[in-house]
Write an enzyme that holds these catalytic residues in place. Structure first.
Site, PDB file in Angstrom:
ATOM      1  N   LYS A 143      44.603  65.150   4.249  1.00  0.00           N
ATOM      2  CA  LYS A 143      43.786  65.082   3.028  1.00  0.00           C
ATOM      3  C   LYS A 143      43.869  63.727   2.336  1.00  0.00           C
ATOM      4  O   LYS A 143      43.001  63.387   1.541  1.00  0.00           O
ATOM      5  CB  LYS A 143      44.166  66.195   2.065  1.00  0.00           C
ATOM      6  CG  LYS A 143      43.709  67.564   2.581  1.00  0.00           C
ATOM      7  CD  LYS A 143      43.047  68.356   1.486  1.00  0.00           C
ATOM      8  CE  LYS A 143      42.400  69.630   1.999  1.00  0.00           C
ATOM      9  NZ  LYS A 143      43.367  70.520   2.672  1.00  0.00           N
ATOM     10  N   SER A 158      44.770  73.880  -3.800  1.00  0.00           N
ATOM     11  CA  SER A 158      45.976  74.671  -3.580  1.00  0.00           C
ATOM     12  C   SER A 158      47.127  73.777  -3.155  1.00  0.00           C
ATOM     13  O   SER A 158      48.204  74.256  -2.862  1.00  0.00           O
ATOM     14  CB  SER A 158      45.720  75.737  -2.513  1.00  0.00           C
ATOM     15  OG  SER A 158      45.430  75.115  -1.283  1.00  0.00           O
ATOM     16  N   GLU A 164      40.593  79.557  11.875  1.00  0.00           N
ATOM     17  CA  GLU A 164      40.967  80.004  10.538  1.00  0.00           C
ATOM     18  C   GLU A 164      41.855  81.241  10.623  1.00  0.00           C
ATOM     19  O   GLU A 164      41.992  81.847  11.677  1.00  0.00           O
ATOM     20  CB  GLU A 164      39.715  80.270   9.688  1.00  0.00           C
ATOM     21  CG  GLU A 164      38.768  81.284  10.283  1.00  0.00           C
ATOM     22  CD  GLU A 164      37.441  81.361   9.548  1.00  0.00           C
ATOM     23  OE1 GLU A 164      37.227  80.645   8.556  1.00  0.00           O
ATOM     24  OE2 GLU A 164      36.608  82.173   9.976  1.00  0.00           O
ATOM     25  N   GLY A 172      41.143  85.567   6.587  1.00  0.00           N
ATOM     26  CA  GLY A 172      40.164  84.786   5.829  1.00  0.00           C
ATOM     27  C   GLY A 172      39.116  84.203   6.749  1.00  0.00           C
ATOM     28  O   GLY A 172      38.854  82.999   6.752  1.00  0.00           O
ATOM     29  N   ASP A 185      35.973  83.948   6.906  1.00  0.00           N
ATOM     30  CA  ASP A 185      34.619  83.786   6.371  1.00  0.00           C
ATOM     31  C   ASP A 185      33.791  82.813   7.209  1.00  0.00           C
ATOM     32  O   ASP A 185      32.580  82.984   7.336  1.00  0.00           O
ATOM     33  CB  ASP A 185      34.681  83.296   4.924  1.00  0.00           C
ATOM     34  CG  ASP A 185      35.384  81.959   4.808  1.00  0.00           C
ATOM     35  OD1 ASP A 185      36.619  81.939   4.947  1.00  0.00           O
ATOM     36  OD2 ASP A 185      34.709  80.930   4.627  1.00  0.00           O
ATOM     37  N   SER A 220      47.257  69.642  11.027  1.00  0.00           N
ATOM     38  CA  SER A 220      46.646  69.097   9.816  1.00  0.00           C
ATOM     39  C   SER A 220      47.632  68.773   8.696  1.00  0.00           C
ATOM     40  O   SER A 220      47.317  67.980   7.809  1.00  0.00           O
ATOM     41  CB  SER A 220      45.560  70.047   9.315  1.00  0.00           C
ATOM     42  OG  SER A 220      46.067  71.355   9.178  1.00  0.00           O
TER      43      SER A 220
HETATM   44  C1  LIG Z   1      43.072  71.589   3.315  1.00  0.00           C
HETATM   45  C2  LIG Z   1      43.780  71.859   4.554  1.00  0.00           C
HETATM   46  C3  LIG Z   1      43.127  72.441   5.661  1.00  0.00           C
HETATM   47  C4  LIG Z   1      41.681  72.890   5.603  1.00  0.00           C
HETATM   48  O1  LIG Z   1      40.820  71.792   5.389  1.00  0.00           O
HETATM   49  P1  LIG Z   1      39.310  72.057   4.939  1.00  0.00           P
HETATM   50  O2  LIG Z   1      38.718  70.689   4.852  1.00  0.00           O
HETATM   51  O3  LIG Z   1      39.333  72.755   3.627  1.00  0.00           O
HETATM   52  O4  LIG Z   1      38.686  72.902   5.995  1.00  0.00           O
HETATM   53  C5  LIG Z   1      43.836  72.598   6.823  1.00  0.00           C
HETATM   54  N1  LIG Z   1      45.146  72.249   6.925  1.00  0.00           N
HETATM   55  C6  LIG Z   1      45.811  71.693   5.891  1.00  0.00           C
HETATM   56  C7  LIG Z   1      47.238  71.339   6.068  1.00  0.00           C
HETATM   57  C8  LIG Z   1      45.156  71.476   4.665  1.00  0.00           C
HETATM   58  O5  LIG Z   1      45.832  70.938   3.657  1.00  0.00           O
END
Ligand SMILES: *Cc1c(COP(=O)(O)O)cnc(C)c1O
Length: 322
Positions: free
Chosen positions: A55, A80, A206, A210, A212, A306
């Site tokens: 992010k 979050s 996902e 959840g 969706d 991620s």
């Molecule tokens: C935010 C986040 C996601 C999901 O990313 P989106 O862009 O909302 O789909 C996945 N893994 C981590 C660690 C995140 O912080």
């Protein structure tokens, strides 16, 4: 009103903008796993990115595009956790102030880190209050700029730089697995993969509780669900975005779902075999591969890990729950 749609060009520009600020994260492999699956699996380690998640890419790209006047008034984010840290750090690096709207039950480590980056924190109750409304009030009263967590072109373009790097570093892939919440990471990844490796099948993953995104893809329009309950706290969004969904629908091969038990197995695999800390949400793509939700044998597979932000007590609990 037409919605601005990000393109691969925007991903390329984002990559140049963030290159001096973000890490070019490593790509790790496990011989044990490759032997077990009969595949070549490449893990893009965004758990080792600044703030511990991809992010930072989107947050920094978005904040760096603001005018001097916007920077003076500051930025707002509702999140979050990881997006909050990303915006907080980007704001402090780029000389602006950040106000973060975060649920009261967000992991303590994420709250502390956000405050540690110098942001002002406003807490809200996930079940009874609307975070978007709280953030919008701040925008109106204090003239701040809202940086949304996923449904925003500069954020999507920034998130796409991780997969751009992955494909540049290791060459072509047969399939790529990407964690999915609101779809900023997946949409950006799709823009990059479609431009660099158009034959690569891209899957969003996902939490089952959840799903969706899966429902939306099947239906052909955005499906909104009740607040999901899953240990994947970074993917508890109730719906895909107006900008992310059309990109996902156009390019994604499919959207898969994994259980919390499968996430814990993956988290333990990374701790035990690969010596890396990956948060439950960060394990979504990997869990789909470890459980072979689609055939991987004989193929070159990319997986985006991620993020790696976990409360240590919670993490220890996951390691023990065999
Ligand atoms: C935010 C986040 C996601 C999901 O990313 P989106 O862009 O909302 O789909 C996945 N893994 C981590 C660690 C995140 O912080």
């Amino acid at each position: 009103m037409s919605i601005p749609v990000p393109t691969y060009d925007d991903v390329v520009q984002a990559a140049a903008r963030i290159s001096a600020a973000a890490h070019r994260t490593p790509v790790l492999v496990s011989r044990t796993l490759n032997a077990r699956l009969g595949a070549q699996v490449f893990f893009k380690c965004e758990n080792l990115q600044r703030i511990g998640a991809f992010k930072f890419r989107g947050g920094y790209n978005a904040v760096s595009r603001l005018s001097a006047q916007q920077r003076k008034a500051g930025v707002v984010a509702f999140s979050s956790g990881n997006h909050a840290q990303a915006v907080a750090l980007a704001a402090s690096m780029l000389g602006t102030s950040a106000t973060i709207v975060m649920p009261t039950d967000a992991p303590q480590a994420k709250k502390a880190a956000t405050v540690g980056y110098g942001a002002r924190l406003i807490s809200y109750d996930r079940l009874t209050q609307d975070r978007e409304q709280i953030a919008r009030d701040l925008v109106e009263r204090e003239g701040k700029t809202l940086i949304p967590p996923f449904d925003y072109p500069d954020v999507i373009a920034g998130q796409g730089t991780a997969v751009k790097e992955l494909l540049e570093d290791i060459g072509g892939l047969d399939a790529l697995f990407v964690p999915l919440g609101g779809g900023g990471l997946l949409a950006g990844s799709l823009l990059a993969a479609h431009a660099i490796a158009p034959d690569c099948e891209v899957y969003g993953v996902e939490p089952t509780a959840g799903n969706d995104g899966q429902q939306s893809l099947r239906k052909g329009s955005i499906v909104r669900i009740d607040q999901p309950q899953s240990i994947a706290d970074g993917a508890l969004t109730q719906a895909l975005g107006q900008i992310t969904f059309p990109i996902i629908r156009q390019h994604v091969r499919d959207i898969l779902a994994v259980s919390d038990a499968q996430l814990i197995d993956a988290l333990r695999f990374f701790a035990e075999r690969m010596k890396i800390v990956v948060e439950p949400t960060g394990c979504l793509g990997a869990a789909a591969v470890l459980n072979e939700l689609v055939p991987v044998k004989g193929r070159r597979i990319g997986v985006v890990l991620s993020g790696g932000n976990v409360d240590l007590a919670g993490y220890a609990g996951f390691l023990q729950s065999a």
